[in-house]
Scaffold this active site. Sequence first.
Site, mmCIF file in Angstrom:
data_model
loop_
_atom_site.group_PDB
_atom_site.id
_atom_site.type_symbol
_atom_site.label_atom_id
_atom_site.label_comp_id
_atom_site.label_asym_id
_atom_site.label_seq_id
_atom_site.Cartn_x
_atom_site.Cartn_y
_atom_site.Cartn_z
ATOM 1 N N GLN A 70 0.682 -1.306 0.014
ATOM 2 C CA GLN A 70 0.050 -0.183 -0.065
ATOM 3 C C GLN A 70 0.936 1.269 0.081
ATOM 4 O OE1 GLN A 70 -2.523 -0.624 3.665
ATOM 5 N NE2 GLN A 70 -4.337 -1.443 2.015
ATOM 6 N N ASN A 71 1.981 1.111 0.025
ATOM 7 C CA ASN A 71 3.080 2.326 0.002
ATOM 8 C C ASN A 71 3.001 2.826 -1.251
ATOM 9 O OD1 ASN A 71 5.406 3.965 -0.148
ATOM 10 N ND2 ASN A 71 5.533 3.404 1.866
ATOM 11 N N GLN A 72 2.752 4.233 -1.568
ATOM 12 C CA GLN A 72 2.816 4.585 -2.895
ATOM 13 C C GLN A 72 3.968 5.097 -3.602
ATOM 14 O OE1 GLN A 72 -0.029 7.960 -1.909
ATOM 15 N NE2 GLN A 72 -1.742 6.476 -2.742
#
Length: 166
Positions: free
Chosen positions: A33-35
């Site tokens: 989920q890290n962008q």
Amino acid sequence: MAPAGSGDATLLILGSLPGEASLKAQRYYAHPQNQFWRLLGHSIGEELDAIGYADRLDRLAARRIALWDVVGEASRSGSLDGAIRGATPNQLRDYAAKHTDLRAIAFNGKTAARIGRAALGDLAGVELIDLPSSSPAFTLSFAEKAKRWIELGPLAWQPEAATLGR
């Protein structure tokens, strides 16, 4: 973790301290989920999030971009920057001194900027850029984050530009 990407970086992107998923995988920004990969890819015009990790690092190396973290050692329960205690910074000034082509250092989030700027001190000739965190815990929308991250695009070396003058 050791610096990754380019060994002759013109742009260094510094996070604070790898989270649990990254430490376990021994990969920068491994949490799904890290962008980070999406934001950086957007800023340099490449879909980094759609390719494997080794290929991502190859693309960074081709663009003369390196990744590292401002914190070398610390204690932390979980992955949130607010839980970092007893932080010992990495040798950022030594890195900058050895990488004489370095034009800019970007900090991924407020914690990275606070610790990194203190560790670097006054660094002549290198632009320091504070970016919104790519972490899913920082709830600013992707579009809002991307407005700031896009400024990295012109700082990334363009391999094709090096061959245009030949």
